[in-house]
Design a protein around this motif. Structure first.
Motif, mmCIF file in Angstrom:
data_model
loop_
_atom_site.group_PDB
_atom_site.id
_atom_site.type_symbol
_atom_site.label_atom_id
_atom_site.label_comp_id
_atom_site.label_asym_id
_atom_site.label_seq_id
_atom_site.Cartn_x
_atom_site.Cartn_y
_atom_site.Cartn_z
ATOM 1 N N LEU A 219 91.315 41.366 62.430
ATOM 2 C CA LEU A 219 90.140 41.362 63.307
ATOM 3 C C LEU A 219 89.131 40.303 62.864
ATOM 4 C CD1 LEU A 219 89.774 45.218 63.651
ATOM 5 C CD2 LEU A 219 90.370 43.634 65.504
ATOM 6 N N VAL A 220 89.021 40.109 61.559
ATOM 7 C CA VAL A 220 88.170 39.037 61.029
ATOM 8 C C VAL A 220 88.755 37.686 61.433
ATOM 9 C CG1 VAL A 220 87.215 37.995 58.932
ATOM 10 C CG2 VAL A 220 87.464 40.492 59.086
ATOM 11 N N ALA A 221 90.063 37.549 61.241
ATOM 12 C CA ALA A 221 90.740 36.300 61.604
ATOM 13 C C ALA A 221 90.620 36.017 63.102
ATOM 14 C CB ALA A 221 92.210 36.365 61.197
ATOM 15 N N LYS A 222 90.728 37.062 63.918
ATOM 16 C CA LYS A 222 90.617 36.899 65.372
ATOM 17 C C LYS A 222 89.235 36.364 65.749
ATOM 18 C CE LYS A 222 91.246 39.520 69.694
ATOM 19 N NZ LYS A 222 89.864 39.420 70.217
ATOM 20 N N LYS A 223 88.201 36.919 65.126
ATOM 21 C CA LYS A 223 86.838 36.446 65.403
ATOM 22 C C LYS A 223 86.678 34.991 64.991
ATOM 23 C CE LYS A 223 82.460 36.682 66.454
ATOM 24 N NZ LYS A 223 82.000 36.823 67.863
ATOM 25 N N ILE A 224 87.240 34.630 63.852
ATOM 26 C CA ILE A 224 87.151 33.244 63.387
ATOM 27 C C ILE A 224 87.911 32.305 64.317
ATOM 28 C CG2 ILE A 224 87.831 31.687 61.506
ATOM 29 C CD1 ILE A 224 87.149 33.980 59.570
ATOM 30 N N SER A 225 89.046 32.766 64.829
ATOM 31 C CA SER A 225 89.806 31.928 65.772
ATOM 32 C C SER A 225 88.989 31.667 67.030
ATOM 33 C CB SER A 225 91.147 32.594 66.120
ATOM 34 O OG SER A 225 90.984 33.698 66.993
ATOM 35 N N GLU A 226 88.200 32.663 67.441
ATOM 36 C CA GLU A 226 87.335 32.490 68.621
ATOM 37 C C GLU A 226 86.197 31.510 68.325
ATOM 38 O OE1 GLU A 226 86.137 36.485 69.366
ATOM 39 O OE2 GLU A 226 88.107 37.104 70.137
ATOM 40 N N ASP A 233 97.249 32.067 64.567
ATOM 41 C CA ASP A 233 98.222 31.550 63.598
ATOM 42 C C ASP A 233 97.623 30.434 62.744
ATOM 43 O OD1 ASP A 233 100.181 33.293 64.396
ATOM 44 O OD2 ASP A 233 101.224 31.864 65.695
ATOM 45 N N GLU A 234 96.816 29.594 63.364
ATOM 46 C CA GLU A 234 96.203 28.502 62.598
ATOM 47 C C GLU A 234 95.201 29.039 61.583
ATOM 48 O OE1 GLU A 234 93.860 24.246 63.212
ATOM 49 O OE2 GLU A 234 94.709 25.290 64.942
ATOM 50 N N VAL A 235 94.414 30.025 61.987
ATOM 51 C CA VAL A 235 93.475 30.656 61.046
ATOM 52 C C VAL A 235 94.239 31.283 59.886
ATOM 53 C CG1 VAL A 235 91.775 32.498 60.732
ATOM 54 C CG2 VAL A 235 91.705 31.070 62.783
ATOM 55 N N ALA A 236 95.321 31.988 60.211
ATOM 56 C CA ALA A 236 96.129 32.626 59.176
ATOM 57 C C ALA A 236 96.693 31.594 58.207
ATOM 58 C CB ALA A 236 97.259 33.426 59.806
ATOM 59 N N LYS A 237 97.242 30.508 58.735
ATOM 60 C CA LYS A 237 97.863 29.496 57.882
ATOM 61 C C LYS A 237 96.841 28.816 56.974
ATOM 62 C CE LYS A 237 100.791 25.393 57.783
ATOM 63 N NZ LYS A 237 100.023 24.878 56.623
ATOM 64 N N ILE A 238 95.733 28.373 57.552
ATOM 65 C CA ILE A 238 94.768 27.602 56.766
ATOM 66 C C ILE A 238 94.081 28.482 55.727
ATOM 67 C CG2 ILE A 238 92.603 26.293 56.860
ATOM 68 C CD1 ILE A 238 93.530 25.183 59.548
ATOM 69 N N THR A 239 93.663 29.683 56.117
ATOM 70 C CA THR A 239 92.986 30.553 55.146
ATOM 71 C C THR A 239 93.954 31.032 54.065
ATOM 72 O OG1 THR A 239 93.304 32.506 56.574
ATOM 73 C CG2 THR A 239 91.202 31.310 56.753
ATOM 74 N N THR A 240 95.208 31.245 54.445
ATOM 75 C CA THR A 240 96.212 31.630 53.437
ATOM 76 C C THR A 240 96.452 30.481 52.465
ATOM 77 O OG1 THR A 240 97.290 33.263 54.857
ATOM 78 C CG2 THR A 240 98.615 32.303 53.088
ATOM 79 N N ASP A 241 96.611 29.275 52.989
ATOM 80 C CA ASP A 241 96.791 28.112 52.116
ATOM 81 C C ASP A 241 95.597 27.942 51.176
ATOM 82 O OD1 ASP A 241 99.217 27.575 53.294
ATOM 83 O OD2 ASP A 241 98.491 25.916 54.530
ATOM 84 N N ASN A 242 94.397 28.137 51.710
ATOM 85 C CA ASN A 242 93.190 28.043 50.875
ATOM 86 C C ASN A 242 93.239 29.052 49.728
ATOM 87 O OD1 ASN A 242 92.182 26.126 52.650
ATOM 88 N ND2 ASN A 242 90.784 27.539 53.681
ATOM 89 N N SER A 243 93.643 30.272 50.054
ATOM 90 C CA SER A 243 93.688 31.344 49.073
ATOM 91 C C SER A 243 94.753 31.103 48.013
ATOM 92 C CB SER A 243 93.939 32.693 49.762
ATOM 93 O OG SER A 243 92.973 32.947 50.742
ATOM 94 N N LEU A 244 95.945 30.725 48.451
ATOM 95 C CA LEU A 244 97.060 30.504 47.513
ATOM 96 C C LEU A 244 96.741 29.349 46.568
ATOM 97 C CD1 LEU A 244 100.189 30.900 49.847
ATOM 98 C CD2 LEU A 244 99.028 32.628 48.454
ATOM 99 N N SER A 245 96.111 28.313 47.091
ATOM 100 C CA SER A 245 95.746 27.162 46.265
ATOM 101 C C SER A 245 94.691 27.541 45.241
ATOM 102 C CB SER A 245 95.233 26.028 47.154
ATOM 103 O OG SER A 245 94.771 24.959 46.370
ATOM 104 N N LEU A 246 93.660 28.261 45.687
ATOM 105 C CA LEU A 246 92.571 28.637 44.795
ATOM 106 C C LEU A 246 93.065 29.517 43.653
ATOM 107 C CD1 LEU A 246 89.510 28.739 44.148
ATOM 108 C CD2 LEU A 246 89.398 30.758 45.634
ATOM 109 N N PHE A 247 93.887 30.507 43.978
ATOM 110 C CA PHE A 247 94.328 31.470 42.976
ATOM 111 C C PHE A 247 95.674 31.098 42.346
ATOM 112 C CE2 PHE A 247 91.434 34.225 45.503
ATOM 113 C CZ PHE A 247 90.592 34.610 44.476
ATOM 114 N N ASP A 248 96.184 29.914 42.681
ATOM 115 C CA ASP A 248 97.428 29.413 42.107
ATOM 116 C C ASP A 248 98.573 30.407 42.320
ATOM 117 O OD1 ASP A 248 99.049 27.583 40.843
ATOM 118 O OD2 ASP A 248 98.631 28.349 38.831
ATOM 119 N N LEU A 249 98.723 30.828 43.578
ATOM 120 C CA LEU A 249 99.776 31.764 43.955
ATOM 121 C C LEU A 249 100.778 31.074 44.871
ATOM 122 C CD1 LEU A 249 97.572 34.893 44.766
ATOM 123 C CD2 LEU A 249 99.003 34.546 42.750
#
Length: 250
Positions: A219-226, A233-249
């Motif tokens: 629901l947070v991602a949906k609001k951001i997509s709006e 899908d783009e919100v999911a991909k970019i925020t996930t990439d940001n998270s994985l990079s930051l936390f080295d996952l």
């Protein structure tokens, strides 16, 4: 798939943690990062993470703990931060909303934990409430990266944090009708955002008032997509990439 970069997952908050994790996974949350920010919650968070490949933890002492944290507890924290399932130090920071009388103690605790993060090369998760100037001035003293948890400040403050290399943690507040956070998010760029729930708190609309969990992060991602006029899908991909990079996952 989503990453919840900040949730509180404990037996105090949920009757069946295994069920909560299953529901989160079923709703597209690939990874959850538990924030254990009191001395009493460190061990349970680590235990949950070791039982679940999808769960990681950040460990640290919240500013409200400033009166009860001593050298022995900080030493124990330093030891636990070296566990394989620990991905960061947090949530740490300053909170003058209730604890302004502890300002000096809070800053001392904050700086000692920032020093630990710098020494161990771990990202930090920052709690800042009614203490923006002191938070920024303190962060400038250390070479660390991380997240400004539950960001809700002005565009000017957002840009300051971003210029220091921090991501902004955006959660349920962005869905609230009385929040101006959407206007700020629209101006800072998706590359500077990670998703979080702060569950069991700050449940997004339309479930506001109920207990939160990572399963509502879409629901947070949906609001951001709006806000950005891009796909979920783009919100999911970019925020996930940001998270994985930051936390080295991975």
């Amino acid at each position: 798939m989503f990453v919840d970069t900040h949730c509180h997952l404990s037996s105090e908050d949920y009757d069946d943690i295994d069920l909560v994790i299953k529901e989160n996974l079923d709703n597209g949350v690939s990874k959850m990062i538990i924030s254990a920010c009191t001395f009493e919650t460190l061990d349970e968070a680590l235990s949950i993470s070791k039982k679940n490949d999808c769960v990681y933890v950040t460990l640290g002492f919240h500013p409200s703990e400033a009166l009860v944290i001593d050298d022995a507890k900080l030493k124990l924290l330093a030891e636990k931060l070296q566990d394989d399932k620990v991905v960061g130090v947090g949530e740490i920071g300053l909170d003058y909303h209730y604890g302004k009388d502890m300002r000096d103690l809070q800053i001392e605790l904050f700086e000692r934990q920032l020093s630990l993060a710098q020494e161990l090369n771990l990202p930090v998760v920052i709690h800042s409430r009614d203490a923006t100037l002191d938070t920024i001035n303190t962060l400038k003293k250390y070479k660390v990266k991380g997240i400004i948890h539950c960001f809700s400040g002005s565009l000017e403050i957002a840009k300051e944090y971003v210029s220091l290399g921090y991501k902004l943690g955006i959660g349920g507040v962005v869905t609230f009708s009385n929040s101006k956070l959407s206007d700020v998010v629209a101006e800072i760029g998706l590359e500077n955002i990670v998703l979080e729930t702060d569950s069991p708190y700050l449940t997004p609309v339309p479930f506001r008032g109920k207990k939160n969990s990572s399963k509502y992060i879409y629901l947070v991602a949906k609001k951001i997509s709006e806000i950005y006029s891009v796909s979920l899908d783009e919100v999911a991909k970019i925020t996930t990439d940001n998270s994985l990079s930051l936390f080295d996952l991975k």
